[in-house]
Design an enzyme around this catalytic site. Structure first.
Site, PDB file in Angstrom:
ATOM      1  N   HIS A 110       0.830  -1.192   0.285  1.00  0.00           N
ATOM      2  CA  HIS A 110       0.236   0.006   0.077  1.00  0.00           C
ATOM      3  C   HIS A 110       1.094   1.385  -0.081  1.00  0.00           C
ATOM      4  CE1 HIS A 110       1.455  -0.234   4.193  1.00  0.00           C
ATOM      5  NE2 HIS A 110       0.334   0.830   4.880  1.00  0.00           N
TER       6      HIS A 110
ATOM      7  N   ASP B 245       0.040   5.433   1.912  1.00  0.00           N
ATOM      8  CA  ASP B 245       0.054   5.599   3.329  1.00  0.00           C
ATOM      9  C   ASP B 245      -1.116   6.438   2.243  1.00  0.00           C
ATOM     10  OD1 ASP B 245       1.004   4.143   5.145  1.00  0.00           O
ATOM     11  OD2 ASP B 245       2.044   5.684   4.978  1.00  0.00           O
TER      12      ASP B 245
ATOM     13  N   HIS C 144       5.434   0.023   0.083  1.00  0.00           N
ATOM     14  CA  HIS C 144       5.010  -1.033   1.241  1.00  0.00           C
ATOM     15  C   HIS C 144       4.282  -2.008   1.437  1.00  0.00           C
ATOM     16  CE1 HIS C 144       3.487   2.610   3.656  1.00  0.00           C
ATOM     17  NE2 HIS C 144       3.213   2.094   4.839  1.00  0.00           N
TER      18      HIS C 144
ATOM     19  N   ARG D 195       5.077   6.734  14.259  1.00  0.00           N
ATOM     20  CA  ARG D 195       5.236   7.130  12.427  1.00  0.00           C
ATOM     21  C   ARG D 195       4.048   8.676  12.779  1.00  0.00           C
ATOM     22  NH1 ARG D 195       0.798   4.297   8.045  1.00  0.00           N
ATOM     23  NH2 ARG D 195      -0.219   6.146   8.630  1.00  0.00           N
TER      24      ARG D 195
END
Ligand code: SIN
Length: 299
Positions: A107, A109, A261, A276
């Site tokens: 995917h 983000d 990723h 994150r």
């Protein structure tokens, strides 16, 4: 004071390692401009040996643009919602601290937003002795290598991205996540994005799809799924993929406009705790000049 740092390409077409650079130190404009160039050139950069507070992590991220807050707010760091916890730690009452199985599918983000993430910075505060790697694939290189007829087809298409559909799928798969409330499901309605987008800074075209893409707009279900599967198979050929094995205190900064990723599993009894941040990007678009040029060439 400018910092002299070293850059080493690790992947075939993308992904670089930066050493000798301390993100906790003040960052002057020329050094920041160099970091930005390195990031645009390599698509993903790992900064080794970083020792950052949450505020320093946020401060560096915010140099690239406004930060986004993850919609599942119970997994954001308390008092600092710009940080999403990707973690298998638990609160004393047993509730998960973070999303332990975040991103275990290809995917890019926040593609479920009108303005998806420009980039994400994932900072390793505890890493397992084995597993827990993150794989990346280069959607620009994959786009460049597309069979021309497929490129022409994809350039005309848009995919529908939807957060709640993906969340429900992951929740069913692993049982590690809570079900979303109705309010959480409704918070992010489906959005459409082009399946090939122009990078707003490099001008390069890149494929754009991934795990939040639920269907191709205007296409019958079966054909749509077959096409999304084809794209995923294409972009994850070994020549486009780099697998990152985490070291403690790595900070990896990836360009969501260029790469996808995929997180991988690790032994449950080992600790993996990551912070994150995500930087807001632009609404994806395809350069009309590129489109016209490509469509006028014979497939
Ligand atoms: C994510 O998708 O942001 C999580 C990646 C990871 O934990 O490796």
């Amino acid at each position: 004071m400018a910092q002299a740092f070293q850059v080493r390409r690790l992947g075939q077409t993308f992904f670089a390692e930066v050493t000798g650079f301390d993100l906790a130190r003040p960052l002057d404009e020329p050094t920041f401009a160099r970091i930005k160039r390195v990031h645009l050139e390599h698509g993903v950069v790992v900064f080794r040996d970083q020792h950052l507070t949450a505020e320093q992590h946020i401060g560096f991220s915010a140099r690239f643009g406004p930060l986004q807050v993850h919609p599942m707010s119970q997994f954001n760091l308390e008092g600092t919602p710009q940080i999403l916890l990707v973690s298998n730690d638990r609160h004393p009452d047993g509730r998960p601290v973070g999303i332990a199985d975040a991103g275990r599918y290809w995917h890019t983000d926040m593609s479920y937003l009108q303005e998806p993430a420009l980039g994400s910075m994932l900072y390793a505060r505890a890493v397992p002795a084995e597993g827990g790697d993150t794989m990346f694939c280069d959607m620009t290189a994959a786009c460049r290598d597309l069979p021309p007829a497929m490129r022409q087809k994809l350039m005309r298409l848009r995919a529908v991205h939807h957060f709640a559909s993906r969340w429900a799928r992951e929740q069913e798969k692993s049982g590690m996540r809570p079900a979303q409330t109705r309010e959480e499901q409704d918070r992010n309605p489906p959005v459409e994005h082009p399946m090939i987008r122009t990078h707003p800074e490099t001008g390069e075209p890149a494929l754009y799809a991934g795990g939040f893409a639920v269907r191709v707009a205007g296409m019958a279900e079966e054909e749509s799924q077959a096409l999304l599967d084809w794209v995923e198979k294409w972009v994850t050929q070994p020549k486009f993929v780099y697998r990152h094995h985490w070291r403690l205190h790595d900070l990896v900064f990836w360009d969501n406009r260029r790469v996808m990723h995929h997180a991988t599993v690790y032994p449950e009894q080992q600790r993996r705790h990551m912070h994150r941040t995500t930087v807001r990007g632009n609404a994806p678009f395809l350069d009309p000049q590129y489109l016209a040029r490509e469509l006028s060439s014979t497939p």
